[in-house]
Design a protein around this motif. Sequence first.
Motif, PDB file in Angstrom:
ATOM      1  N   GLN A  23      15.452   3.599  33.914  1.00  0.00           N
ATOM      2  CA  GLN A  23      15.008   4.301  35.106  1.00  0.00           C
ATOM      3  C   GLN A  23      14.178   3.434  36.052  1.00  0.00           C
ATOM      4  O   GLN A  23      14.123   3.715  37.240  1.00  0.00           O
ATOM      5  N   ALA A  24      13.520   2.404  35.516  1.00  0.00           N
ATOM      6  CA  ALA A  24      12.685   1.570  36.382  1.00  0.00           C
ATOM      7  C   ALA A  24      13.546   0.989  37.501  1.00  0.00           C
ATOM      8  O   ALA A  24      14.495   0.269  37.261  1.00  0.00           O
ATOM      9  N   GLU A  25      13.199   1.359  38.711  1.00  0.00           N
ATOM     10  CA  GLU A  25      13.987   0.926  39.856  1.00  0.00           C
ATOM     11  C   GLU A  25      13.785  -0.569  40.067  1.00  0.00           C
ATOM     12  O   GLU A  25      12.669  -1.062  40.014  1.00  0.00           O
ATOM     13  N   SER A  26      14.880  -1.260  40.316  1.00  0.00           N
ATOM     14  CA  SER A  26      14.706  -2.687  40.551  1.00  0.00           C
ATOM     15  C   SER A  26      14.865  -3.001  42.040  1.00  0.00           C
ATOM     16  O   SER A  26      15.650  -2.362  42.750  1.00  0.00           O
ATOM     17  N   TYR A  27      14.083  -3.951  42.468  1.00  0.00           N
ATOM     18  CA  TYR A  27      14.025  -4.348  43.873  1.00  0.00           C
ATOM     19  C   TYR A  27      14.243  -5.851  43.987  1.00  0.00           C
ATOM     20  O   TYR A  27      13.904  -6.608  43.077  1.00  0.00           O
ATOM     21  N   THR A  28      14.774  -6.264  45.126  1.00  0.00           N
ATOM     22  CA  THR A  28      14.910  -7.700  45.398  1.00  0.00           C
ATOM     23  C   THR A  28      13.995  -8.057  46.569  1.00  0.00           C
ATOM     24  O   THR A  28      13.961  -7.352  47.578  1.00  0.00           O
ATOM     25  N   ILE A  29      13.247  -9.128  46.376  1.00  0.00           N
ATOM     26  CA  ILE A  29      12.310  -9.560  47.413  1.00  0.00           C
ATOM     27  C   ILE A  29      13.065  -9.955  48.684  1.00  0.00           C
ATOM     28  O   ILE A  29      14.072 -10.672  48.623  1.00  0.00           O
ATOM     29  N   ASP A  30      12.596  -9.447  49.791  1.00  0.00           N
ATOM     30  CA  ASP A  30      13.190  -9.780  51.089  1.00  0.00           C
ATOM     31  C   ASP A  30      12.474 -11.024  51.627  1.00  0.00           C
ATOM     32  O   ASP A  30      11.340 -10.937  52.098  1.00  0.00           O
ATOM     33  N   LEU A  59      11.560  -7.468  41.625  1.00  0.00           N
ATOM     34  CA  LEU A  59      10.479  -6.687  41.043  1.00  0.00           C
ATOM     35  C   LEU A  59      10.986  -5.343  40.571  1.00  0.00           C
ATOM     36  O   LEU A  59      12.033  -4.857  41.023  1.00  0.00           O
ATOM     37  N   LYS A  60      10.243  -4.788  39.644  1.00  0.00           N
ATOM     38  CA  LYS A  60      10.558  -3.455  39.147  1.00  0.00           C
ATOM     39  C   LYS A  60       9.377  -2.587  39.514  1.00  0.00           C
ATOM     40  O   LYS A  60       8.221  -2.942  39.285  1.00  0.00           O
ATOM     41  N   TYR A  61       9.699  -1.460  40.113  1.00  0.00           N
ATOM     42  CA  TYR A  61       8.631  -0.598  40.592  1.00  0.00           C
ATOM     43  C   TYR A  61       9.068   0.842  40.435  1.00  0.00           C
ATOM     44  O   TYR A  61      10.094   1.262  40.984  1.00  0.00           O
ATOM     45  N   ASP A  62       8.335   1.560  39.645  1.00  0.00           N
ATOM     46  CA  ASP A  62       8.666   2.967  39.425  1.00  0.00           C
ATOM     47  C   ASP A  62       7.429   3.671  38.882  1.00  0.00           C
ATOM     48  O   ASP A  62       7.308   3.902  37.688  1.00  0.00           O
ATOM     49  N   GLY A 145       8.868   3.143  51.721  1.00  0.00           N
ATOM     50  CA  GLY A 145       9.623   4.164  52.432  1.00  0.00           C
ATOM     51  C   GLY A 145      10.981   3.673  52.862  1.00  0.00           C
ATOM     52  O   GLY A 145      11.343   2.510  52.630  1.00  0.00           O
ATOM     53  N   LYS A 146      11.718   4.592  53.468  1.00  0.00           N
ATOM     54  CA  LYS A 146      13.058   4.246  53.930  1.00  0.00           C
ATOM     55  C   LYS A 146      12.947   3.364  55.172  1.00  0.00           C
ATOM     56  O   LYS A 146      12.059   3.559  56.001  1.00  0.00           O
ATOM     57  N   ASP A 147      13.868   2.402  55.259  1.00  0.00           N
ATOM     58  CA  ASP A 147      13.933   1.627  56.494  1.00  0.00           C
ATOM     59  C   ASP A 147      15.016   2.242  57.385  1.00  0.00           C
ATOM     60  O   ASP A 147      15.773   3.098  56.941  1.00  0.00           O
ATOM     61  N   PRO A 148      15.106   1.861  58.648  1.00  0.00           N
ATOM     62  CA  PRO A 148      16.086   2.494  59.560  1.00  0.00           C
ATOM     63  C   PRO A 148      17.530   2.102  59.288  1.00  0.00           C
ATOM     64  O   PRO A 148      18.430   2.580  59.962  1.00  0.00           O
ATOM     65  N   TRP A 149      17.759   1.214  58.305  1.00  0.00           N
ATOM     66  CA  TRP A 149      19.114   0.684  58.116  1.00  0.00           C
ATOM     67  C   TRP A 149      19.727   1.097  56.778  1.00  0.00           C
ATOM     68  O   TRP A 149      20.618   0.432  56.261  1.00  0.00           O
ATOM     69  N   GLY A 150      19.204   2.160  56.196  1.00  0.00           N
ATOM     70  CA  GLY A 150      19.806   2.691  54.973  1.00  0.00           C
ATOM     71  C   GLY A 150      19.223   2.165  53.679  1.00  0.00           C
ATOM     72  O   GLY A 150      19.734   2.460  52.605  1.00  0.00           O
ATOM     73  N   GLY A 151      18.182   1.375  53.751  1.00  0.00           N
ATOM     74  CA  GLY A 151      17.575   0.838  52.536  1.00  0.00           C
ATOM     75  C   GLY A 151      16.242   1.491  52.245  1.00  0.00           C
ATOM     76  O   GLY A 151      15.726   2.292  53.032  1.00  0.00           O
ATOM     77  N   TYR A 152      15.685   1.134  51.073  1.00  0.00           N
ATOM     78  CA  TYR A 152      14.382   1.643  50.709  1.00  0.00           C
ATOM     79  C   TYR A 152      13.498   0.452  50.367  1.00  0.00           C
ATOM     80  O   TYR A 152      13.894  -0.426  49.599  1.00  0.00           O
ATOM     81  N   ALA A 188      10.000  -5.812  49.306  1.00  0.00           N
ATOM     82  CA  ALA A 188      11.219  -5.828  48.504  1.00  0.00           C
ATOM     83  C   ALA A 188      12.088  -4.623  48.844  1.00  0.00           C
ATOM     84  O   ALA A 188      11.603  -3.576  49.224  1.00  0.00           O
ATOM     85  N   ILE A 189      13.396  -4.824  48.719  1.00  0.00           N
ATOM     86  CA  ILE A 189      14.371  -3.776  49.027  1.00  0.00           C
ATOM     87  C   ILE A 189      14.991  -3.290  47.719  1.00  0.00           C
ATOM     88  O   ILE A 189      15.376  -4.094  46.864  1.00  0.00           O
ATOM     89  N   LYS A 190      15.069  -1.966  47.597  1.00  0.00           N
ATOM     90  CA  LYS A 190      15.621  -1.381  46.370  1.00  0.00           C
ATOM     91  C   LYS A 190      17.089  -1.766  46.214  1.00  0.00           C
ATOM     92  O   LYS A 190      17.864  -1.720  47.159  1.00  0.00           O
ATOM     93  N   ASP A 191      17.401  -2.169  44.957  1.00  0.00           N
ATOM     94  CA  ASP A 191      18.804  -2.548  44.680  1.00  0.00           C
ATOM     95  C   ASP A 191      19.680  -1.309  44.676  1.00  0.00           C
ATOM     96  O   ASP A 191      19.260  -0.230  44.226  1.00  0.00           O
TER      97      ASP A 191
END
Lengths: 192, 179
Positions: A23-30, A59-62, A145-152, A188-191
Amino acid sequence: MNTILKTIALGVSLSLTLPVLTQAESYTIDPSHSFVKFETSHLGVSKLSGRFNTIAGKLKYDPAVGEESQSVEVSIDTTSLDTNWADRDKHLRSGDFFNVAKFSNATFKSTKFSGDASGGTLTGILTFLGVSKNIDFPIKKIGEGKDPWGGYRVGFEGTYKMTRKDFGMDFNLGPAAELVDVTLQIEAIKDK
Amino acid sequence: MTSEIKKKSFSFSTKLLHWLIAGHMIGLIVSGWWIVELSFYSSWYYLAPTLHKSFGVMVFLMGLILLLNKFRKRPPPLESHTKLEKLASKFAHLLLFASLITIPVSGYIFTTFTGQNVSMFNTFDIPAVLVTSEKIRDLAIEFHIYVSYGIAVVVFVHAGGALKHHLLDKDRTLRRMLW
């Protein structure tokens, strides 16, 4: 009987831990919105700052899952250091400081996080100039939060006060410049 | 001095430039070797690089004029020089001239990389106009170091050759660069 019990116990514990791991959401550094900055005193008169232009990581963030689900791994390309003065950059890249010909990368890999959704203390291993050291430093969430381009997206900031000579960087810059504030400011942007 | 000998001598401007450049090159190579070892607290920490760059620009300009002279008014090699000597000296001169142009340019590339100008003796600036990539910058740094030390060897060969002609062959090779 004993083995059956053990199998059941293992199954139960696996079923408890597996959801946490998955469940831990994974993110990639922008990299275009992340900065690794370093700042130290110049003669006790003012401050000098620089940054690394090339970084990467995950990163993992949850926070809903808990402290153990938060982790970060950053790799810094030290050849990309930039203090906006070519002569100084040249000197910093040399063996007197960053020795980029030999150590072109610095990495931080977290091993533990204690805190909550807004921040806490990050513990991990910093490998720099071939020296690996267990370090910890405070980190706080800037926002998510959500960005305007469909990512989190989520952003963090934390500063580690580094004693240069702990990593063998002992070029004499005066007593005021023994410590360097290394600031990790990452987005970071959620994968998907 | 007969006019015949005078004709075989180098022009006054060539002699002047030759010896000025020789002094600059030795000074620049030695100072470069010394500058990278300077401590943060040395009183030369700022002044020495500024002087090194300023004299580097000077040697570049003098090198260009000397190169022009070489094509314009160069006396022929002495008849007593052997074929091998002529070839070897040609090769050494080629390396020396190439270094006169390329070493200062490589220094200029990495010192102006982030847009800072080159200060000429702290009086006026030569603007940073070359936009290069980090790869070229890194290459220029390596080039500046290794070619400079390499050319120091050529300088020794060049000076050794002149001394050999003067002391052993007792010909005018060195003298025609002096008077």
